[in-house]
Design an enzyme around this catalytic site. Structure first.
Site, PDB file in Angstrom:
ATOM      1  N   LYS A 264      24.606  37.900 -42.722  1.00  0.00           N
ATOM      2  CA  LYS A 264      25.792  38.233 -41.926  1.00  0.00           C
ATOM      3  C   LYS A 264      25.460  39.415 -41.019  1.00  0.00           C
ATOM      4  O   LYS A 264      24.774  39.236 -40.027  1.00  0.00           O
ATOM      5  CB  LYS A 264      26.991  38.405 -42.837  1.00  0.00           C
ATOM      6  CG  LYS A 264      27.378  37.008 -43.361  1.00  0.00           C
ATOM      7  CD  LYS A 264      28.465  36.929 -44.352  1.00  0.00           C
ATOM      8  CE  LYS A 264      28.750  35.440 -44.596  1.00  0.00           C
ATOM      9  NZ  LYS A 264      29.241  35.157 -45.924  1.00  0.00           N
TER      10      LYS A 264
ATOM     11  N   HIS B 241      30.635  40.697 -46.746  1.00  0.00           N
ATOM     12  CA  HIS B 241      31.263  41.165 -45.504  1.00  0.00           C
ATOM     13  C   HIS B 241      31.371  42.691 -45.457  1.00  0.00           C
ATOM     14  O   HIS B 241      31.998  43.229 -44.548  1.00  0.00           O
ATOM     15  CB  HIS B 241      32.637  40.530 -45.330  1.00  0.00           C
ATOM     16  CG  HIS B 241      32.559  39.040 -45.275  1.00  0.00           C
ATOM     17  ND1 HIS B 241      32.210  38.359 -44.134  1.00  0.00           N
ATOM     18  CD2 HIS B 241      32.726  38.107 -46.242  1.00  0.00           C
ATOM     19  CE1 HIS B 241      32.185  37.061 -44.400  1.00  0.00           C
ATOM     20  NE2 HIS B 241      32.488  36.884 -45.673  1.00  0.00           N
TER      21      HIS B 241
ATOM     22  N   SER C 169      36.616  37.066 -47.743  1.00  0.00           N
ATOM     23  CA  SER C 169      36.006  36.443 -46.571  1.00  0.00           C
ATOM     24  C   SER C 169      37.006  35.783 -45.631  1.00  0.00           C
ATOM     25  O   SER C 169      36.719  35.633 -44.455  1.00  0.00           O
ATOM     26  CB  SER C 169      34.949  35.432 -47.021  1.00  0.00           C
ATOM     27  OG  SER C 169      35.498  34.508 -47.933  1.00  0.00           O
TER      28      SER C 169
HETATM   29  C1  LIG Z   1      28.999  33.995 -46.749  1.00  0.00           C
HETATM   30  C2  LIG Z   1      29.349  34.413 -48.112  1.00  0.00           C
HETATM   31  C3  LIG Z   1      28.499  34.165 -49.190  1.00  0.00           C
HETATM   32  C4  LIG Z   1      27.291  33.299 -49.052  1.00  0.00           C
HETATM   33  O1  LIG Z   1      26.279  33.930 -48.349  1.00  0.00           O
HETATM   34  P1  LIG Z   1      25.176  33.042 -47.627  1.00  0.00           P
HETATM   35  O2  LIG Z   1      24.050  33.969 -47.415  1.00  0.00           O
HETATM   36  O3  LIG Z   1      25.791  32.546 -46.362  1.00  0.00           O
HETATM   37  O4  LIG Z   1      24.845  31.909 -48.556  1.00  0.00           O
HETATM   38  C5  LIG Z   1      28.833  34.686 -50.419  1.00  0.00           C
HETATM   39  N1  LIG Z   1      29.959  35.406 -50.584  1.00  0.00           N
HETATM   40  C6  LIG Z   1      30.809  35.642 -49.573  1.00  0.00           C
HETATM   41  C7  LIG Z   1      32.038  36.454 -49.826  1.00  0.00           C
HETATM   42  C8  LIG Z   1      30.552  35.144 -48.307  1.00  0.00           C
HETATM   43  O5  LIG Z   1      31.405  35.334 -47.320  1.00  0.00           O
END
Ligand SMILES: *Cc1c(COP(=O)(O)O)cnc(C)c1O
Length: 409
Positions: free
Chosen positions: A263, A232, A204
């Site tokens: 996302k 991602h 991330s």
């Molecule tokens: C954003 C993210 C999460 C968490 O997801 P949310 O739906 O925002 O709680 C988990 N793992 C990774 C790698 C992320 O970037």
């Protein structure tokens, strides 16, 4: 360097008055003042800044219009008219709150339909919804392993995987980032009842990939299970947008894949894809699922509409990838190491104060680019993090490159 110098230690550019008045001097208030002073003096204090617009390539913030390079809304679906309409219709038919955990009375046809849709999108036997990616990781790890087991975690994994490992009470072995050989050795030297390897697919904060093919073989060799977090990757990678596992043809080789609805799919929530027995076990054991109120049906309907768009129409993904390649080429011509691997581009500057000052200098040019500091990234690797979207125009991408050039890093 043309950025206006790091923010001096102890000087907080955004003082938010902590109230001194009545009721504010609890014991915890003293703790908070002490710890916040320490964060401020190290340039690590964080603060909120509300948007006055929906997510999009341009956002309104503090009276300014800014080009948004901070959002994970990679396909621009957070404000898509189709997705909004699906959410509105479900809001009318199901109301706002879901009333209880899904196992009590919070389950609806919208949840069931979305899970079936996600399973088919991911070519998986079954899928299970969670309220967030954070909850999915914590709940799934804790459901699969316990005190007699061992979990192996990449050093740059997301905080939610790290916390999932801790909460599971399994023995935690952190292996060096993307180092399959080190993992192989750790698996050889760590006997346990069950062994689980957990990794981001696209990391991330760096945008690089986990060596998934090699991880699959090492896990097979050691009879270990593999959980891959596609937060991602979902919507960004793979010919149908199902993530890095799809791109590499590993959908059926990975025990559990986690994808987010928050996302590229533009909404909120997350899901795991796995065999039906694994989904049943997680549904029975994952505490963030058993003991937390279900997602609203409106968000399920929004996600279903977003998956339809992602799967049926690759035009958005093609636009995202045009922008990724343009930005990557531009970064290289500015002398930065960059590769078109994902929508995330770090520009590492080192110290937190430098990253904050660089972010502020870009902001003065109308660019919203976040400074990422410890503990989100390791000490000494504070950075600007650019996130690209299909909704950016080539002009927006070029503005980001001009902004970076102006910093003279
Ligand atoms: C954003 C993210 C999460 C968490 O997801 P949310 O739906 O925002 O709680 C988990 N793992 C990774 C790698 C992320 O970037």
């Amino acid at each position: 360097m043309r950025i206006p110098g790091p923010v001096p230690a102890g000087v907080d550019p955004h003082p938010s008055p902590l109230p001194e008045g009545e009721g504010a001097s609890t014991v915890a208030t003293a703790w908070a003042r002490e710890d916040m002073d320490s964060l401020s003096s190290r340039g690590l204090r964080r603060f909120l800044e509300p948007l006055d617009s929906p997510q999009g390539p341009l956002v309104r913030m503090g009276g300014e219009t800014l080009v948004n390079f901070a959002s994970n809304d990679y396909l621009g679906l957070a404000s898509s008219p189709t997705v909004r309409a699906a959410a509105s219709a479900a809001l009318e038919s199901h109301g706002v709150g879901s009333g209880a955990s899904r196992l009590v009375v919070g389950d609806t046809s919208a949840h069931q339909r979305l899970e079936a849709r996600l399973a088919s999108f991911e070519r998986s036997e079954a899928a299970l919804l969670f309220n967030s990616g954070f909850a999915a990781n914590v709940g799934t790890i804790q459901a699969l392993v316990g005190p007699e087991d061992a979990v192996f975690s990449d050093a740059l994994n997301h905080a939610s995987l790290i916390d999932g490992c801790r909460i599971s009470r399994a023995r935690v072995v952190v292996y060096p980032h993307a180092n399959v050989e080190a993992l192989d050795q750790a698996l050889s030297s760590t006997p346990a009842r069950r062994r689980l390897v957990v990794t981001d697919s696209v990391f991330s904060m760096d945008g690089d990939y986990a060596p998934l093919r090699e991880l699959v073989s090492v896990c097979r060799a050691h009879d270990a299970a593999l959980l891959v977090d596609e937060a991602h990757g979902t919507g960004v990678l793979g010919s149908r947008g199902a993530g890095l596992c799809e791109e590499l043809g590993l959908e059926h080789a990975v025990d559990v894949r986690m994808g987010t609805l928050s996302k590229a799919l533009g909404g909120l929530g997350a899901y795991i894809c796995a065999s039906r027995p694994v989904v049943e076990l997680v549904l029975n054991r994952a505490r963030p699922l058993v003991f937390s109120t279900a997602l609203p049906a409106a968000l399920c309907a929004a996600a279903e509409a977003a998956v339809d768009i992602v799967e049926r129409d690759d035009a958005l993904r093609a636009r995202l990838w045009r922008n990724i390649r343009r930005f990557s080429d531009g970064l290289r011509s500015l002398g930065f190491a960059a590769e078109p691997r994902s929508a995330i581009f770090p520009v590492i500057v080192g110290e937190p104060g430098v990253a904050v000052a660089a972010s502020r200098a870009l902001r003065a040019r109308g660019l919203l680019v976040k400074a990422i500091r410890p503990p989100t990234v390791p000490e000494g690797t504070s950075r600007l993090r650019f996130c690209l979207s299909a909704a950016h125009t080539e002009g927006h991408v070029d503005l980001a490159l001009q902004g970076l050039r102006s910093l003279g890093l």
